[in-house]
Design a protein around this motif. Structure first.
Motif, short mmCIF file in Angstrom:
data_model
loop_
_atom_site.label_atom_id
_atom_site.label_comp_id
_atom_site.label_asym_id
_atom_site.label_seq_id
_atom_site.Cartn_x
_atom_site.Cartn_y
_atom_site.Cartn_z
N ASP A 154 37.27 56.92 27.53
CA ASP A 154 38.42 56.18 27.01
C ASP A 154 39.10 55.30 28.06
O ASP A 154 40.15 54.71 27.79
CB ASP A 154 39.46 57.16 26.45
N GLY A 155 38.51 55.22 29.26
CA GLY A 155 39.10 54.39 30.30
C GLY A 155 40.28 55.03 31.00
O GLY A 155 41.20 54.34 31.45
N GLN A 372 37.41 41.74 36.44
CA GLN A 372 35.99 41.58 36.13
C GLN A 372 35.18 42.87 36.28
O GLN A 372 34.28 43.12 35.46
CB GLN A 372 35.40 40.45 36.96
N PRO A 373 35.43 43.72 37.28
CA PRO A 373 34.71 45.00 37.32
C PRO A 373 34.94 45.83 36.06
O PRO A 373 34.01 46.49 35.56
CB PRO A 373 35.26 45.69 38.57
N LEU A 374 36.16 45.79 35.53
CA LEU A 374 36.44 46.53 34.30
C LEU A 374 35.73 45.90 33.11
O LEU A 374 35.23 46.60 32.22
CB LEU A 374 37.94 46.59 34.05
N TRP A 377 32.35 47.18 33.15
CA TRP A 377 32.35 48.57 32.69
C TRP A 377 32.42 48.61 31.16
O TRP A 377 31.77 49.46 30.53
CB TRP A 377 33.54 49.32 33.30
N LEU A 378 33.17 47.69 30.57
CA LEU A 378 33.26 47.61 29.12
C LEU A 378 32.04 46.92 28.49
O LEU A 378 31.90 46.91 27.27
CB LEU A 378 34.52 46.83 28.71
N SER A 381 32.15 40.19 28.55
CA SER A 381 32.44 39.10 29.48
C SER A 381 33.93 38.75 29.46
O SER A 381 34.48 38.28 30.46
CB SER A 381 31.62 37.86 29.14
N SER A 382 34.56 38.96 28.31
CA SER A 382 35.98 38.67 28.17
C SER A 382 36.52 39.43 26.96
O SER A 382 35.75 39.89 26.10
CB SER A 382 36.23 37.17 28.02
N THR A 383 37.82 39.53 26.90
CA THR A 383 38.48 40.20 25.77
C THR A 383 39.76 39.44 25.44
O THR A 383 40.28 38.65 26.24
CB THR A 383 38.83 41.66 26.09
N ALA A 384 40.30 39.70 24.27
CA ALA A 384 41.63 39.22 23.91
C ALA A 384 42.62 40.38 24.11
O ALA A 384 42.24 41.55 24.04
CB ALA A 384 41.66 38.74 22.46
N ARG A 385 43.88 40.02 24.37
CA ARG A 385 44.86 41.07 24.68
C ARG A 385 46.22 40.70 24.09
O ARG A 385 46.73 39.61 24.29
CB ARG A 385 45.01 41.22 26.20
N ALA A 386 46.78 41.65 23.37
CA ALA A 386 48.16 41.54 22.87
C ALA A 386 49.01 42.57 23.60
O ALA A 386 48.59 43.72 23.78
CB ALA A 386 48.21 41.77 21.37
#
Length: 415
Positions: A154-155, A372-374, A377-378, A381-386
């Protein structure tokens, strides 16, 4: 207010933020990017405006009235910060340009003096680049090793893994208080105890901790704690380095000139006492005064109310977003995370998601979030974040959810 926590009067809070009273792309603004930069209340804007209009002057040396007022404002801000984090001594508060500058100062000053070949520096894969790259560079300079505490599925960090990674070769543990991507809240007090048992010091990236968590340096017993004003309702360009007085006294400055000197001869110089030793040049006067007002604003609301509000919003957003087919949320469960939800939509790039919801007035972040290391791990290449804070409402989240559904429809997905 859709039954949000009554202890925060969010309708009144929103009135304090002029920037929120606007439309973006012909829609009400739903600002969900506080993790990158929080908005600034009129109270903070006014005290900075007052400084420039009424007593703009340099500090410490001037004996005229404006200089005395500026010095009082600047040093009173330092005391406000000290009380805010319950540091023991006034001298333990160093004003810097931000969290990044604070961490780099620790790595360059304490690190260069205390790390030797074969020593180990412990970090995690959830760190912001600002809490990885300075330690990478220190390890290279000193032929030391960089070690990573593994993340759970779960990080999060398991204490057993922390204990297995930190050993007698560990000299520095550098860790974030709250992940800017996953919302993971680390048990800093427990990790500090483990580090100290092995004779290591602990440096905490508190950029995402200070705005959301009631800090007590005496209880946490960390050696260094760094945070930024612009993440916590304050101005950009200012941050804080807290360090234990004994450590700061032993450290050499990394910038020279101006106020940080005691006496200068032709071929040598001596340094001023703490905290001035680490504040070369004209300091961040207006910014410090603004930061102090931001702290007062947060304290007037109270962290219990702030956290209750954030937790309720986060759980609401987590549930609503989880109902959208094709949306994957990363990180801990909703009851174990800060007010951050990082996600992706199947077969739609995060930048396309952010651009699409922006057309509906919703501001979210997209990219690797300086982690970027995280991302690796996921396996993304990129994610969206709210991200959510004191001025956000369930209406903001509903606007995000509806815009995500429209984005999905635009990219031809079935509901």
């Amino acid at each position: 207010m859709n039954n949000l926590t009554e202890s925060l009067n969010v309708n009144e809070i929103i009135k304090d933020f002029p920037i929120l009273n606007q439309e973006v792309n012909n829609n009400r603004l739903a600002y969900l990017d506080t993790t990158a930069t929080s908005q600034t209340p009129i109270q903070v804007i006014d005290v900075i405006d007052d400084y420039y209009k009424r007593y703009n002057s340099n500090v410490h040396r001037g004996v005229h009235t404006l200089g005395s007022l500026a010095t009082d404002g600047y040093e009173n801000a330092r005391e406000t910060v000290r009380r805010f984090i319950n540091a023991k001594y006034f001298e333990e508060i160093i004003f810097t340009r931000g969290t990044t500058a604070s961490i780099n100062m620790i790595a360059r000053s304490y690190g260069d003096a205390n790390i030797n070949e074969g020593d180990e520096i412990v970090v995690t894969e959830m760190e912001h680049h600002a809490n990885i790259v300075p330690w990478q560079q220190l390890a290279k300079r000193k032929q030391a090793s960089l070690k990573f505490i593994p993340l759970t599925e779960d990080g999060e960090l398991a204490i057993e893994d922390v204990k297995a990674t930190i050993n007698d070769n560990t000299k520095i543990v550098a860790i974030t208080h709250v992940s800017n991507v996953l919302g993971t809240i680390n048990d800093i007090k427990a990790i500090a105890e483990i580090a100290h048992e092995h004779g290591a010091i602990i440096s905490v990236d508190g950029a995402q901790g200070a705005p959301h968590i009631d800090l007590d340096m005496q209880s946490l017993d960390v050696d260094f704690y760094s945070f930024s004003g612009h993440k916590m309702l304050g101005p950009t360009g200012i941050g804080v380095l807290y360090g234990k007085r004994a450590l700061l006294n032993e450290m050499e400055p990394v910038e020279f000139g101006g106020d940080m000197i005691d006496f200068v001869e032709k071929y040598d110089a001596s340094w001023a006492d703490l905290p001035t030793k680490f504040e070369a040049g004209t300091p961040l006067i207006a910014q410090a005064i603004g930061l102090a007002e931001a702290i007062r604003y947060i304290q007037n609301l109270g962290f219990d109310a702030i956290q209750a509000h954030e937790h309720e919003l986060t759980a609401y957003a987590y549930d609503k977003m989880s109902e959208i087919e094709g949306v994957e949320i990363y990180g801990p469960p909703k009851d174990r995370r800060a007010g951050v939800i990082t996600f992706n939509m199947t077969d739609v790039h995060a930048h396309d998601v952010a651009t699409a919801v922006d057309t509906e007035g919703v501001a979210v972040r997209a990219g690797h979030h300086c982690a970027q290391p995280l991302m690796r791990w996921l396996n993304q290449s990129s994610t969206a974040r709210a991200s959510f804070y004191i001025y956000n409402t369930k209406e903001d989240i509903d606007q995000l959810v509806e815009s995500l559904k429209q984005t999905k429809e635009f990219f031809s997905y079935e509901f």
